[in-house]
Scaffold this active site. Structure first.
Site, short mmCIF file in Angstrom:
data_model
loop_
_atom_site.label_atom_id
_atom_site.label_comp_id
_atom_site.label_asym_id
_atom_site.label_seq_id
_atom_site.Cartn_x
_atom_site.Cartn_y
_atom_site.Cartn_z
N HIS A 159 -1.42 -12.20 0.61
CA HIS A 159 -2.25 -11.22 -0.07
C HIS A 159 -3.05 -11.79 -1.24
O HIS A 159 -4.20 -11.43 -1.45
CB HIS A 159 -1.37 -10.06 -0.56
CG HIS A 159 -2.09 -8.77 -0.71
ND1 HIS A 159 -1.49 -7.55 -0.58
CD2 HIS A 159 -3.40 -8.49 -0.98
CE1 HIS A 159 -2.38 -6.58 -0.76
NE2 HIS A 159 -3.54 -7.13 -1.01
N TYR A 174 0.84 -1.19 0.00
CA TYR A 174 0.00 0.00 0.00
C TYR A 174 0.88 1.25 0.00
O TYR A 174 1.17 1.86 1.03
CB TYR A 174 -0.94 0.00 1.21
CG TYR A 174 -2.02 -1.05 1.15
CD1 TYR A 174 -2.27 -1.77 -0.03
CD2 TYR A 174 -2.80 -1.35 2.26
CE1 TYR A 174 -3.26 -2.74 -0.08
CE2 TYR A 174 -3.80 -2.31 2.20
CZ TYR A 174 -4.02 -3.00 1.04
OH TYR A 174 -5.01 -3.96 0.99
N SER A 222 -13.18 -3.88 0.54
CA SER A 222 -14.03 -3.01 -0.28
C SER A 222 -15.51 -3.29 0.02
O SER A 222 -16.31 -3.49 -0.89
CB SER A 222 -13.74 -3.23 -1.77
OG SER A 222 -14.29 -2.20 -2.56
N PRO A 223 -15.89 -3.28 1.30
CA PRO A 223 -17.25 -3.69 1.67
C PRO A 223 -18.34 -2.71 1.26
O PRO A 223 -19.53 -3.04 1.33
CB PRO A 223 -17.17 -3.81 3.19
CG PRO A 223 -16.13 -2.82 3.58
CD PRO A 223 -15.10 -2.90 2.48
N LEU A 224 -17.95 -1.50 0.84
CA LEU A 224 -18.95 -0.50 0.48
C LEU A 224 -19.12 -0.39 -1.03
O LEU A 224 -19.73 0.57 -1.52
CB LEU A 224 -18.57 0.86 1.07
CG LEU A 224 -18.48 0.88 2.60
CD1 LEU A 224 -18.00 2.23 3.10
CD2 LEU A 224 -19.83 0.53 3.22
N GLY A 225 -18.60 -1.36 -1.78
CA GLY A 225 -18.73 -1.34 -3.22
C GLY A 225 -20.19 -1.30 -3.66
O GLY A 225 -21.02 -2.04 -3.17
#
Length: 292
Positions: free
Chosen positions: A128, A53, A208-211
Site C-alpha cells: 500500500h 478500507y 483518485s483519478p477524478l481529483g
C-alpha cells in the site's frame, strides 16, 4: 468496454475503486452491493480494495468482505473479475492512517485478506505505501515470498517513486504487474512514474483519478466557474454531451496503453458513467487542451 493488460490478465480499461463503500460516509449495504453489480454489468473486471478500507475503530477488512459478498450475490459470471487488494497500512481510532512495511506484517495481512476474499489466491496484492522505517527491498521481499508460496497470483506496489518501481521490477520481474499512484487533472506529480511504467509495460493504476473535477452533470449543473483551473474538462464535456468525469477518465486512458484508472463510486449511476469512458476517444486537439 475496451480492455487492457495487467501481466497476462485482460481487464476492462476502466476499473473500480471500492474504497467509498466502506469508509466514512459509506452507503448502506444494499446500495453498496448494487454499485458493485452495476460496475460488473458495465464491463468492469478490476475491483480495487484494501484491508484498511474501514471506518475508524472498525474491523480491518470490512471493504474486502463487502466486495466478496457483492461478488457472491452477483447473478452473472465473475470468473474474469480480478480483485486487487492492498496491505501495509492501517487506520487509527482517530481516523488517521498508519503504515507498516515489516515483511512479517505484510505476510500476515495478505493471508488474512485471502481468508476474507476467499479463493485459492489473491489475484493482485499490492504494497500500500513505502514504510520509511523499513528498507523497501525488505517490504518487496515479502511480496516475493507471497508469490512463491502461492498466497498471491500477482504483485503490485502503490505510492512508489521511480527508484522504488525499478527496485521492485528488478526483484519481481514480470510478476510485478501494476503501480498504483495518485494521478488526476489536479495532481500530476506522478508523470515520471507513469512514463517508467509505460517503458516497462507495467500497468499504471491512477487512484483518485477524478481529483480536481467538480460535481458532474449527473448531479445537475457544475458549480465550477468557466475560468476555473479545470474549465477545459467541463468545456469538452459540454461539447461532447457527457460528464466532466468521463472526459477526465478518457484523458487518462490516452496517456498510455498501460493506464487503467480506478475511479471510486458509491452509486450505480456514477460507476456506469465512469465505465463508459472506456469507449470515449478524444481528439488530439481536445487532449492538448486538457493537458494544458
Amino acid at each position: 468496454m475496451r480492455y487492457r493488460m495487467l501481466g497476462d490478465i485482460r481487464v476492462g480499461a476502466i476499473g473500480y475503486g471500492a474504497m467509498p463503500l466502506s469508509i466514512e460516509g459509506h452507503p448502506d449495504e444494499r446500495q453498496a452491493v448494487a454499485t458493485v453489480h452495476a460496475a460488473l454489468d458495465a464491463g468492469v473486471t478490476l475491483i480495487d480494495t484494501a484491508d484498511s478500507y474501514h471506518v475508524p475503530g472498525g474491523e480491518p477488512g470490512a471493504g474486502e468482505r463487502l466486495v466478496a459478498r457483492a461478488l457472491a450475490s452477483y447473478g452473472g459470471d465473475t470468473d474474469t473479475v480480478l480483485v486487487a487488494t492492498k496491505g501495509g497500512r492501517g487506520r487509527a481510532a482517530d481516523g488517521g492512517w498508519t503504515v507498516d512495511g515489516d515483511p512479517r506484517y505484510i505476510k500476515r495481512a495478505a493471508r488474512a485478506s485471502l481468508a476474507r476474499l476467499g479463493g485459492a489466491a489473491i489475484g493482485l496484492y499490492q504494497l500500500h505505501k513505502p514504510d520509511p522505517a523499513v528498507p523497501y527491498a525488505d517490504s518487496v521481499g515479502a511480496l516475493r515470498d507471497l508469490l512463491e508460496e502461492g498466497t498471491i497470483r500477482y504483485a503490485g506496489i502503490s505510492n512508489a517513486d521511480r527508484d522504488q518501481i525499478a527496485l521492485a521490477h528488478d526483484m519481481l520481474g514480470d510478476r510485478l504487474v501494476s503501480v498504483q499512484n495518485r494521478y488526476s487533472p489536479e495532481v500530476r506529480s506522478s508523470e515520471p512514474e507513469l512514463r517508467l511504467c509505460a517503458e516497462l509495460g507495467t500497468a499504471f493504476l491512477p487512484w483518485s483519478p477524478l481529483g480536481g473535477i467538480s460535481r458532474s452533470s449527473l448531479d445537475g449543473p457544475s458549480a465550477l466557474a468557466a475560468a476555473g483551473p479545470y474549465a477545459a474538462f467541463h468545456s469538452v464535456a459540454r461539447e461532447r454531451g457527457v460528464s466532466p468525469q468521463r472526459i477526465a477518465l478518457a484523458w487518462l486512458l490516452a496517456k498510455s496503453p498501460t493506464v487503467v484508472p480506478i475511479p471510486g463510486a458509491s452509486r450505480p449511476g456514477s460507476v456506469i458513467d465512469s465505465a463508459a469512458a472506456a469507449d470515449l476517444v478524444l481528439t488530439e486537439a481536445e487532449l492538448a487542451a486538457l493537458d494544458a
